[in-house]
Design an enzyme around this catalytic site. Structure first.
Site, short mmCIF file in Angstrom:
data_model
loop_
_atom_site.label_atom_id
_atom_site.label_comp_id
_atom_site.label_asym_id
_atom_site.label_seq_id
_atom_site.Cartn_x
_atom_site.Cartn_y
_atom_site.Cartn_z
N GLU A 109 0.91 -1.43 -0.06
CA GLU A 109 0.09 -0.46 0.11
C GLU A 109 0.69 1.47 -0.34
O GLU A 109 0.58 1.80 -0.58
CB GLU A 109 -0.96 0.18 1.30
CG GLU A 109 -1.58 -0.85 1.04
CD GLU A 109 -1.29 -2.72 1.79
OE1 GLU A 109 -2.28 -3.42 1.54
OE2 GLU A 109 0.06 -2.59 2.40
N PRO A 150 13.25 -12.32 -0.16
CA PRO A 150 12.06 -13.21 0.25
C PRO A 150 10.96 -11.16 0.45
O PRO A 150 11.40 -10.40 0.68
CB PRO A 150 12.94 -13.36 2.02
CG PRO A 150 14.58 -13.22 1.31
CD PRO A 150 14.57 -12.66 -0.04
N ARG A 151 10.31 -11.52 1.19
CA ARG A 151 8.51 -10.46 0.71
C ARG A 151 9.52 -9.96 2.71
O ARG A 151 9.66 -8.86 2.38
CB ARG A 151 7.99 -10.80 1.77
CG ARG A 151 6.50 -10.01 1.86
CD ARG A 151 6.53 -8.96 0.89
NE ARG A 151 5.19 -8.26 0.62
CZ ARG A 151 4.91 -7.28 -0.54
NH1 ARG A 151 5.67 -7.18 -1.65
NH2 ARG A 151 4.18 -6.56 -0.13
N LEU A 178 16.26 -4.67 2.36
CA LEU A 178 15.57 -3.98 2.03
C LEU A 178 15.53 -2.84 0.57
O LEU A 178 16.51 -2.53 0.50
CB LEU A 178 14.85 -3.26 3.10
CG LEU A 178 13.66 -3.31 3.26
CD1 LEU A 178 11.68 -3.82 2.80
CD2 LEU A 178 13.60 -2.49 4.34
N GLY A 179 14.27 -2.84 0.12
CA GLY A 179 14.42 -1.52 -1.28
C GLY A 179 15.11 -2.15 -2.13
O GLY A 179 15.67 -0.91 -2.91
N GLU A 180 15.40 -2.81 -3.00
CA GLU A 180 16.48 -2.86 -3.80
C GLU A 180 15.39 -3.92 -4.76
O GLU A 180 16.15 -4.75 -5.37
CB GLU A 180 18.01 -3.52 -3.61
CG GLU A 180 18.74 -3.18 -2.51
CD GLU A 180 20.42 -3.89 -2.70
OE1 GLU A 180 21.08 -3.03 -3.06
OE2 GLU A 180 20.40 -4.56 -2.20
N ASN A 189 2.32 -7.02 -5.93
CA ASN A 189 1.95 -6.35 -7.01
C ASN A 189 2.66 -6.70 -8.36
O ASN A 189 3.74 -7.06 -8.37
CB ASN A 189 2.36 -5.20 -6.81
CG ASN A 189 1.94 -4.59 -7.14
OD1 ASN A 189 1.72 -4.15 -8.81
ND2 ASN A 189 2.99 -2.54 -6.89
N GLU A 228 5.00 -3.46 -11.10
CA GLU A 228 6.10 -3.27 -10.17
C GLU A 228 7.10 -4.12 -11.97
O GLU A 228 7.84 -3.51 -11.71
CB GLU A 228 6.59 -3.88 -9.21
CG GLU A 228 6.15 -2.42 -8.64
CD GLU A 228 6.37 -3.10 -6.47
OE1 GLU A 228 5.54 -2.67 -6.04
OE2 GLU A 228 7.07 -5.03 -6.25
#
Length: 425
Positions: A68, A273-274, A314-316, A340, A343
Site C-alpha cells: 500500500e 523474501p518478502r 530491503l528496498g532493492e 503487486n 512493479e
C-alpha cells in the site's frame, strides 16, 4: 448526505476497544519484537507522537504495509509538491523502514495508532490533520468516527472490497452505513467495488471509479552502478527472480529451479523474501537442500558457481527486476493472496504467478486480458515455464505487453490527486 447514526455494534466496539487497550498494546509490542520493528517507537502505536506537527496544512495518509505504501508513494510526492505536508502511517516495521528511505521532503512517518479510543484521540489531538486518507481496505471505526467528529475530511482511495468482505459487511449493514456515510470521497479500483459500497450505504456523491493506483506507480528505483557491477559478475548466465516469497514457498521455487538447472546448468535464481528478516531461516533451508548460495545482506555477490542469490535486503526489488528477464511473483503459491504484478512490468520482465492471488484478482485479470502475464499451477509448472521462456520469443512478447499495460494507466494518479486537493479547498 448526513452521516448515518451509530449502531449498537459500533458503540459496543468503542467500549470494548477502550477496555481492551492494554491488551492491544501488548499485542502490538509482541508484533514489534517478532518483526524487528524499533521498540523505541512503540509509543507511536499508542498515539504518542515522536515528532512535532508541521506548521503547514497536513494530509494524514494511512497505508498498512509495503504494498500500500509503494502504491501511493508518487501521490505523496505530488501532494508535497502542491504545497502540503504529508504524515504517512504504517503498521509494519518493514513498511516503516522503507518509508524512512523513500519518503520525499515534506513527508514524515509515524506508526499508526492502534484503533482504541485513547490512542486515536491522542494521535488526532497532536497531529490535527487537514485531510485523512485511508488506502485500499482500511476501515478502522475509531479512527473514522473520531476524525469525522473533528470535521476532518475523510477519503478512501484505491478502495477494494473482496467477496468475503462484502458478505461480512452485508451482515452488519447498519454499521457499514454508519461508517461509509462518513467518507467525503471514495475512489474505487473497479466499478464492482463502487456498486457494492453504494449498496452498503456510501453516498453516491462520494463514489467514483478511478482504477488501480498500483498500476500507475512509477518504476521502482535502483542503483545503476550496482546494477552494472552485478551484470558484469553474472555475465550471460540465464537468470530469473522469485520475488516476495513467504514461508512454505521457498521450497517450491527452489524445486522449480532444479527443473531450470536441469536444462541450464549455469542458471542463477535471485530469491527475494518478502520479509528480509527471514534470511537466516531461508539460508539454512537452501544449504540443507545442497544449493551453492551467496547472501546479499552479508555483502556477498554471485560467483560463477552461485546457484541461488539470496537477496535478503530491503528496498532493492527494482534492482532485481532490472537484472532479470523473468519474474515469478510469489505470495501466490500459499493463501497470502498474491503481490503487486505492476512493479516488474516496468522492467521488461515476463511475469509469472501462482493460482492464489485473491488480493490482486483485478490486476491479474486485466493483465491476462492483455497477454501480459502467465499463471503457473505449481512448482513443476513454474520450472518448466521459466526454462521455456529463457530460450524463446514468448518472454519478449509478455514483457512488451506488460510494459504497455502499465504505461496506459499513468493518468490514474492525477485523477486521485485532483480529488484529494479538492477536499482541502
Amino acid at each position: 448526505m448526513p452521516p448515518a447514526p451509530l449502531t449498537f455494534v459500533t458503540r459496543l466496539y468503542q467500549a470494548l476497544t477502550f477496555a481492551a487497550a492494554p491488551l492491544a498494546m501488548r499485542a502490538a509490542r509482541r508484533r514489534f519484537i517478532s518483526t524487528n520493528a524499533p521498540l523505541d517507537r512503540l509509543r507511536e502505536r499508542n498515539g504518542h507522537a515522536s515528532k512535532p506537527r508541521p506548521q503547514s496544512t497536513l494530509v494524514w495518509m494511512h497505508t498498512v504495509s509495503v504494498g500500500e505504501f509503494l502504491s501511493v508513494l508518487d501521490l505523496i510526492r505530488e501532494i508535497t509538491e502542491s504545497g502540503h505536508q504529508v504524515l504517512v502511517t504504517t503498521t509494519t516495521g518493514t513498511a516503516a523502514a522503507l518509508a524512512d528511505k523513500r519518503l520525499p521532503e515534506g513527508a514524515l512517518h509515524q506508526f499508526s495508532p492502534i484503533d482504541t479510543p485513547q490512542a486515536v484521540r491522542r494521535f488526532l489531538y497532536h497531529w490535527k490533520p487537514d485531510l485523512a486518507v485511508f488506502v485500499e481496505s482500511e476501515i478502522w471505526p475509531n479512527q473514522i468516527l473520531q476524525a469525522k467528529s473533528r470535521d476532518i475530511p475523510l477519503a478512501l482511495i484505491n478502495a477494494r472490497l473482496s467477496a468475503k468482505s462484502l458478505t461480512q459487511w452485508q451482515k452488519l449493514s447498519a454499521t457499514a452505513r454508519a461508517l461509509f456515510t462518513r467518507f467525503d470521497c471514495i475512489l474505487c479500483q473497479v466499478r464492482g467495488t463502487e456498486q457494492a459500497l453504494e449498496l452498503l450505504g456510501a453516498p453516491r456523491s462520494a463514489l467514483r471509479t478511478t482504477g488501480d493506483m498500483k498500476a500507475a506507480s512509477a518504476p521502482l528505483p535502483f542503483d545503476a552502478d550496482e546494477a552494472s557491477k552485478l551484470k558484469a559478475q553474472i555475465g550471460t548466465r540465464p537468470i530469473w527472480v522469485a520475488s516476495s516469497t513467504h514461508p512454505g514457498e521457498e521450497p517450491l521455487v527452489t524445486e522449480a529451479h532444479r527443473a531450470v538447472t536441469a536444462q541450464y546448468p549455469d542458471a542463477l535464481q535471485i530469491l527475494v523474501p518478502r520479509h528480509p528478516d527471514r534470511g537466516n531461516e531461508i539460508e539454512a533451508q537452501l544449504r540443507s537442500e545442497g544449493w551453492t548460495i551467496a547472501r546479499r545482506s552479508r555483502g556477498e555477490t554471485p560467483s560463477p558457481d552461485t546457484q541461488i542469490y539470496l537477496a535478503d535486503t530491503l528496498g532493492e526489488t527494482g534492482l532485481w527486476y532490472h537484472l532479470a528477464p523473468i519474474t515469478f511473483i510469489a505470495g501466490s503459491f500459499t493463501p497470502v493472496g498474491g503481490h503487486n504484478p505492476y512493479e516488474p512490468a516496468h522492467f521488461d520482465c515476463a511475469i509469472l504467478h501462482g493460482p492464489q492471488y485473491a488480493n490482486f484478482s483485478l490486476a491479474y485479470g486485466e493483465m491476462k486480458n492483455h497477454a501480459a502475464c502467465l499463471e503457473v499451477a505449481d512448482a513443476q509448472a513454474l520450472g518448466t515455464t521459466v526454462a521455456r521462456l529463457l530460450n524463446g520469443p514468448q518472454q519478449k512478447a509478455l514483457a512488451d505487453n506488460a510494459r504497455a499495460y502499465v504505461a496506459s494507466a499513468q493518468n490514474i494518479r492525477q485523477d486521485v490527486l485532483r480529488d484529494l486537493l479538492d477536499l482541502m479547498k
